[in-house]
Design a protein around this motif. Structure first.
Motif, PDB file in Angstrom:
ATOM      1  N   GLY A  47      32.361  56.371  16.309  1.00  0.00           N
ATOM      2  CA  GLY A  47      30.914  55.835  16.915  1.00  0.00           C
ATOM      3  C   GLY A  47      30.624  56.519  18.172  1.00  0.00           C
ATOM      4  N   VAL A  48      29.061  56.749  18.256  1.00  0.00           N
ATOM      5  CA  VAL A  48      28.442  57.251  19.533  1.00  0.00           C
ATOM      6  C   VAL A  48      27.636  56.470  20.370  1.00  0.00           C
ATOM      7  CG1 VAL A  48      27.017  59.276  20.097  1.00  0.00           C
ATOM      8  CG2 VAL A  48      28.374  59.454  18.236  1.00  0.00           C
ATOM      9  N   ALA A  49      26.985  55.762  19.835  1.00  0.00           N
ATOM     10  CA  ALA A  49      26.109  54.726  20.906  1.00  0.00           C
ATOM     11  C   ALA A  49      25.596  53.778  19.855  1.00  0.00           C
ATOM     12  CB  ALA A  49      24.815  55.783  21.423  1.00  0.00           C
ATOM     13  N   VAL A  50      25.139  52.745  20.527  1.00  0.00           N
ATOM     14  CA  VAL A  50      24.866  51.618  19.825  1.00  0.00           C
ATOM     15  C   VAL A  50      23.624  50.996  20.887  1.00  0.00           C
ATOM     16  CG1 VAL A  50      25.245  49.267  19.099  1.00  0.00           C
ATOM     17  CG2 VAL A  50      26.863  50.875  18.860  1.00  0.00           C
ATOM     18  N   ILE A  51      22.600  50.670  20.035  1.00  0.00           N
ATOM     19  CA  ILE A  51      21.366  49.791  20.740  1.00  0.00           C
ATOM     20  C   ILE A  51      20.806  48.812  20.001  1.00  0.00           C
ATOM     21  CG2 ILE A  51      19.650  51.384  19.581  1.00  0.00           C
ATOM     22  CD1 ILE A  51      18.104  51.255  22.330  1.00  0.00           C
ATOM     23  N   ARG A  56      19.666  46.266  24.696  1.00  0.00           N
ATOM     24  CA  ARG A  56      20.797  46.511  25.233  1.00  0.00           C
ATOM     25  C   ARG A  56      21.503  47.862  24.370  1.00  0.00           C
ATOM     26  NH1 ARG A  56      23.862  41.683  23.339  1.00  0.00           N
ATOM     27  NH2 ARG A  56      21.981  41.144  21.986  1.00  0.00           N
ATOM     28  N   LYS A  57      22.218  48.389  25.380  1.00  0.00           N
ATOM     29  CA  LYS A  57      22.866  49.672  25.089  1.00  0.00           C
ATOM     30  C   LYS A  57      24.351  49.775  25.278  1.00  0.00           C
ATOM     31  CE  LYS A  57      18.498  52.091  26.479  1.00  0.00           C
ATOM     32  NZ  LYS A  57      18.075  53.056  27.392  1.00  0.00           N
ATOM     33  N   TYR A  58      25.049  50.591  24.620  1.00  0.00           N
ATOM     34  CA  TYR A  58      26.365  50.740  24.545  1.00  0.00           C
ATOM     35  C   TYR A  58      26.765  52.050  24.170  1.00  0.00           C
ATOM     36  CZ  TYR A  58      25.771  45.653  24.098  1.00  0.00           C
ATOM     37  OH  TYR A  58      25.215  44.265  24.044  1.00  0.00           O
ATOM     38  N   TYR A  59      27.649  52.640  24.850  1.00  0.00           N
ATOM     39  CA  TYR A  59      28.075  54.397  24.800  1.00  0.00           C
ATOM     40  C   TYR A  59      29.569  54.257  24.512  1.00  0.00           C
ATOM     41  CZ  TYR A  59      23.446  55.445  26.227  1.00  0.00           C
ATOM     42  OH  TYR A  59      22.062  55.604  26.240  1.00  0.00           O
ATOM     43  N   ALA A  60      30.091  55.313  23.481  1.00  0.00           N
ATOM     44  CA  ALA A  60      31.435  55.652  23.239  1.00  0.00           C
ATOM     45  C   ALA A  60      31.471  56.403  24.538  1.00  0.00           C
ATOM     46  CB  ALA A  60      31.550  56.151  22.196  1.00  0.00           C
ATOM     47  N   THR A  68      21.892  60.167  25.114  1.00  0.00           N
ATOM     48  CA  THR A  68      21.120  58.752  25.501  1.00  0.00           C
ATOM     49  C   THR A  68      20.550  58.151  24.513  1.00  0.00           C
ATOM     50  OG1 THR A  68      20.592  59.859  27.846  1.00  0.00           O
ATOM     51  CG2 THR A  68      19.293  57.884  26.948  1.00  0.00           C
ATOM     52  N   ILE A  69      20.798  56.924  24.036  1.00  0.00           N
ATOM     53  CA  ILE A  69      20.133  56.094  23.239  1.00  0.00           C
ATOM     54  C   ILE A  69      19.097  55.451  23.520  1.00  0.00           C
ATOM     55  CG2 ILE A  69      21.570  54.071  23.291  1.00  0.00           C
ATOM     56  CD1 ILE A  69      21.551  54.038  20.043  1.00  0.00           C
ATOM     57  N   SER A  70      17.876  55.401  22.963  1.00  0.00           N
ATOM     58  CA  SER A  70      16.523  54.542  23.294  1.00  0.00           C
ATOM     59  C   SER A  70      16.135  53.852  22.134  1.00  0.00           C
ATOM     60  CB  SER A  70      15.688  55.626  24.090  1.00  0.00           C
ATOM     61  OG  SER A  70      15.069  56.494  23.190  1.00  0.00           O
ATOM     62  N   ARG A  71      15.228  53.040  22.431  1.00  0.00           N
ATOM     63  CA  ARG A  71      14.295  52.374  21.075  1.00  0.00           C
ATOM     64  C   ARG A  71      13.140  52.713  21.454  1.00  0.00           C
ATOM     65  NH1 ARG A  71      13.876  46.027  22.339  1.00  0.00           N
ATOM     66  NH2 ARG A  71      12.373  46.845  23.515  1.00  0.00           N
ATOM     67  N   GLY A  72      12.559  53.017  20.065  1.00  0.00           N
ATOM     68  CA  GLY A  72      10.971  53.261  20.017  1.00  0.00           C
ATOM     69  C   GLY A  72      10.282  52.110  20.356  1.00  0.00           C
ATOM     70  N   ASP A  73       8.944  52.603  20.434  1.00  0.00           N
ATOM     71  CA  ASP A  73       7.859  51.594  20.499  1.00  0.00           C
ATOM     72  C   ASP A  73       7.805  50.361  19.309  1.00  0.00           C
ATOM     73  OD1 ASP A  73       5.097  53.918  21.626  1.00  0.00           O
ATOM     74  OD2 ASP A  73       6.779  52.821  22.913  1.00  0.00           O
ATOM     75  N   ASP A  74       8.248  50.933  18.365  1.00  0.00           N
ATOM     76  CA  ASP A  74       8.612  50.208  17.075  1.00  0.00           C
ATOM     77  C   ASP A  74      10.186  49.720  17.377  1.00  0.00           C
ATOM     78  OD1 ASP A  74       8.344  50.290  13.489  1.00  0.00           O
ATOM     79  OD2 ASP A  74       9.455  48.794  14.701  1.00  0.00           O
TER      80      ASP A  74
END
Length: 123
Positions: A47-51, A56-60, A68-74
């Protein structure tokens, strides 16, 4: 039918950056977790990253500081920005989704997967 599609992989030199995208469509749950996993040559999937769709974000540990994990406009789209890439980051990167994974960074906790996108870091 739910579909997960990744894109953005490629071949880069050490120190360069890539941004991976994951688009989820047809998923029957309004809220869920989107995770990035990777599997390098001869290695287990990790696992690398979760959103979450709520942001909410979580990183290994392996991802902290460079990814960096991020959410799009969608909210059904997420991005994995990978900076200062190293040869050991070479792997197939896959996006997986689940409404309630019992373990964020365990592949078996996710039921729906994309096909993956290859990232190769080499000089």
């Amino acid at each position: 039918q739910a579909q997960v599609v990744e894109s953005g992989g490629g071949s880069v030199q050490p120190g360069e950056s890539l941004r991976l995208s994951c688009v989820v469509s047809g998923y029957p749950y309004p809220n869920y977790y989107m995770a990035w996993f990777r599997q390098g040559p001869g290695k287990a999937r990790e696992g690398v990253a979760v959103i979450h769709t709520d942001g909410r974000k979580y990183y290994a540990d392996s991802a902290k500081g460079r990814f960096t994990i991020s959410r799009g406009d969608d909210e059904n789209t997420n991005y994995l920005q990978m900076d200062s890439l190293k040869p050991e980051d070479t792997a197939m990167y896959s996006c997986a989704v689940d409404p309630s994974p019992w373990e964020f960074f365990y592949p078996g906790a996710y039921k729906t997967w994309g096909q993956g996108t290859q990232v190769t870091v080499s000089s």
